[in-house]
Design a protein around this motif. Structure first.
Motif, PDB file in Angstrom:
ATOM      1  N   UNK A  31     -22.765   2.713   9.656  1.00 52.91           N
ATOM      2  CA  UNK A  31     -21.533   1.936   9.740  1.00 52.91           C
ATOM      3  C   UNK A  31     -20.627   2.536  10.813  1.00 52.91           C
ATOM      4  N   UNK A  32     -19.871   1.666  11.451  1.00 50.87           N
ATOM      5  CA  UNK A  32     -18.922   2.121  12.464  1.00 50.87           C
ATOM      6  C   UNK A  32     -17.627   2.478  11.745  1.00 50.87           C
ATOM      7  N   UNK A  33     -17.094   3.666  11.961  1.00 56.88           N
ATOM      8  CA  UNK A  33     -15.863   4.057  11.279  1.00 56.88           C
ATOM      9  C   UNK A  33     -14.687   3.189  11.703  1.00 56.88           C
ATOM     10  N   UNK A  34     -13.799   2.931  10.751  1.00 58.00           N
ATOM     11  CA  UNK A  34     -12.588   2.172  11.042  1.00 58.00           C
ATOM     12  C   UNK A  34     -11.469   3.137  11.401  1.00 58.00           C
ATOM     13  N   UNK A  35     -10.500   2.632  12.156  1.00 59.07           N
ATOM     14  CA  UNK A  35      -9.351   3.445  12.525  1.00 59.07           C
ATOM     15  C   UNK A  35      -8.564   3.777  11.262  1.00 59.07           C
ATOM     16  N   UNK A  36      -8.095   5.019  11.154  1.00 57.09           N
ATOM     17  CA  UNK A  36      -7.357   5.431   9.961  1.00 57.09           C
ATOM     18  C   UNK A  36      -6.150   6.277  10.361  1.00 57.09           C
ATOM     19  N   UNK A  37      -5.244   6.441   9.406  1.00 59.91           N
ATOM     20  CA  UNK A  37      -4.042   7.233   9.649  1.00 59.91           C
ATOM     21  C   UNK A  37      -4.264   8.717   9.374  1.00 59.91           C
ATOM     22  N   UNK A  38      -5.205   9.021   8.476  1.00 59.49           N
ATOM     23  CA  UNK A  38      -5.425  10.419   8.101  1.00 59.49           C
ATOM     24  C   UNK A  38      -6.903  10.665   7.870  1.00 59.49           C
ATOM     25  N   UNK A  39      -7.290  11.895   8.081  1.00 60.14           N
ATOM     26  CA  UNK A  39      -8.664  12.311   7.848  1.00 60.14           C
ATOM     27  C   UNK A  39      -8.607  13.610   7.052  1.00 60.14           C
ATOM     28  N   UNK A  40      -9.092  13.553   5.820  1.00 63.37           N
ATOM     29  CA  UNK A  40      -9.106  14.739   4.973  1.00 63.37           C
ATOM     30  C   UNK A  40     -10.440  15.441   5.148  1.00 63.37           C
ATOM     31  N   UNK A  41     -10.391  16.736   5.368  1.00 67.27           N
ATOM     32  CA  UNK A  41     -11.608  17.491   5.608  1.00 67.27           C
ATOM     33  C   UNK A  41     -11.701  18.622   4.584  1.00 67.27           C
ATOM     34  N   UNK A  42     -12.775  18.601   3.828  1.00 62.43           N
ATOM     35  CA  UNK A  42     -13.058  19.681   2.900  1.00 62.43           C
ATOM     36  C   UNK A  42     -14.224  20.435   3.520  1.00 62.43           C
ATOM     37  N   UNK A  43     -13.938  21.594   4.033  1.00 67.78           N
ATOM     38  CA  UNK A  43     -14.922  22.270   4.858  1.00 67.78           C
ATOM     39  C   UNK A  43     -14.859  23.764   4.641  1.00 67.78           C
ATOM     40  N   UNK A  44     -15.670  24.454   5.388  1.00 68.82           N
ATOM     41  CA  UNK A  44     -15.710  25.901   5.337  1.00 68.82           C
ATOM     42  C   UNK A  44     -15.419  26.486   6.697  1.00 68.82           C
ATOM     43  N   UNK A  45     -15.887  27.690   6.905  1.00 67.61           N
ATOM     44  CA  UNK A  45     -15.611  28.381   8.163  1.00 67.61           C
ATOM     45  C   UNK A  45     -16.714  28.198   9.191  1.00 67.61           C
ATOM     46  N   UNK A  46     -17.789  27.526   8.846  1.00 72.18           N
ATOM     47  CA  UNK A  46     -18.888  27.321   9.798  1.00 72.18           C
ATOM     48  C   UNK A  46     -18.381  26.478  10.969  1.00 72.18           C
ATOM     49  N   UNK A  47     -18.571  26.931  12.218  1.00 69.81           N
ATOM     50  CA  UNK A  47     -18.038  26.209  13.376  1.00 69.81           C
ATOM     51  C   UNK A  47     -18.580  24.784  13.519  1.00 69.81           C
ATOM     52  N   UNK A  48     -19.769  24.521  13.005  1.00 69.99           N
ATOM     53  CA  UNK A  48     -20.337  23.181  13.092  1.00 69.99           C
ATOM     54  C   UNK A  48     -19.510  22.146  12.350  1.00 69.99           C
ATOM     55  N   UNK A  50     -16.250  22.062  12.057  1.00 70.99           N
ATOM     56  CA  UNK A  50     -15.078  21.702  12.855  1.00 70.99           C
ATOM     57  C   UNK A  50     -15.482  20.919  14.101  1.00 70.99           C
ATOM     58  N   UNK A  51     -16.626  21.219  14.667  1.00 76.80           N
ATOM     59  CA  UNK A  51     -17.096  20.447  15.826  1.00 76.80           C
ATOM     60  C   UNK A  51     -17.362  19.003  15.411  1.00 76.80           C
ATOM     61  N   UNK A  52     -17.923  18.821  14.219  1.00 75.82           N
ATOM     62  CA  UNK A  52     -18.200  17.472  13.713  1.00 75.82           C
ATOM     63  C   UNK A  52     -16.888  16.725  13.471  1.00 75.82           C
ATOM     64  N   UNK A  53     -15.856  17.423  13.052  1.00 78.59           N
ATOM     65  CA  UNK A  53     -14.551  16.821  12.814  1.00 78.59           C
ATOM     66  C   UNK A  53     -13.928  16.295  14.098  1.00 78.59           C
ATOM     67  N   UNK A  54     -14.192  16.926  15.212  1.00 78.40           N
ATOM     68  CA  UNK A  54     -13.584  16.514  16.477  1.00 78.40           C
ATOM     69  C   UNK A  54     -14.071  15.146  16.947  1.00 78.40           C
ATOM     70  N   UNK A  55     -15.282  14.754  16.565  1.00 77.38           N
ATOM     71  CA  UNK A  55     -15.850  13.499  17.053  1.00 77.38           C
ATOM     72  C   UNK A  55     -14.959  12.296  16.729  1.00 77.38           C
ATOM     73  N   UNK A  56     -14.552  12.058  15.454  1.00 76.19           N
ATOM     74  CA  UNK A  56     -13.701  10.889  15.198  1.00 76.19           C
ATOM     75  C   UNK A  56     -12.320  10.995  15.846  1.00 76.19           C
TER      76      UNK A  56
END
Length: 70
Positions: A31-48, A50-56
């Protein structure tokens, strides 16, 4: 003792359409992501993570971003 499941099994040969079918079965429809006002990220310290978060953010799917430090 020889394990029941090989650590390095020989995968079957699959044609491209079968690979796509299996991918859809496992992960669902793409699915193609829709535009949103906020993006909540539940993540850890692995750099991958945060890199994945940058894409949207780079693709313009998120209008604003903030961090807990702000």
């Amino acid at each position: 003792m020889k394990p029941l499941i090989s650590k390095e099994p020989i995968p079957p040969e699959l044609i491209e359409s079968k690979v796509k079918d299996l991918t859809t079965i496992v992960f669902g429809q793409r699915i193609k992501p829709k535009k949103c006002d906020a993006l909540f990220v539940f993540s850890g310290t692995h750099p991958g993570h945060w890199k994945r978060l940058l894409k949207p953010i780079i693709e313009g799917c998120v209008t604003k971003s903030s961090s807990p430090e702000e």
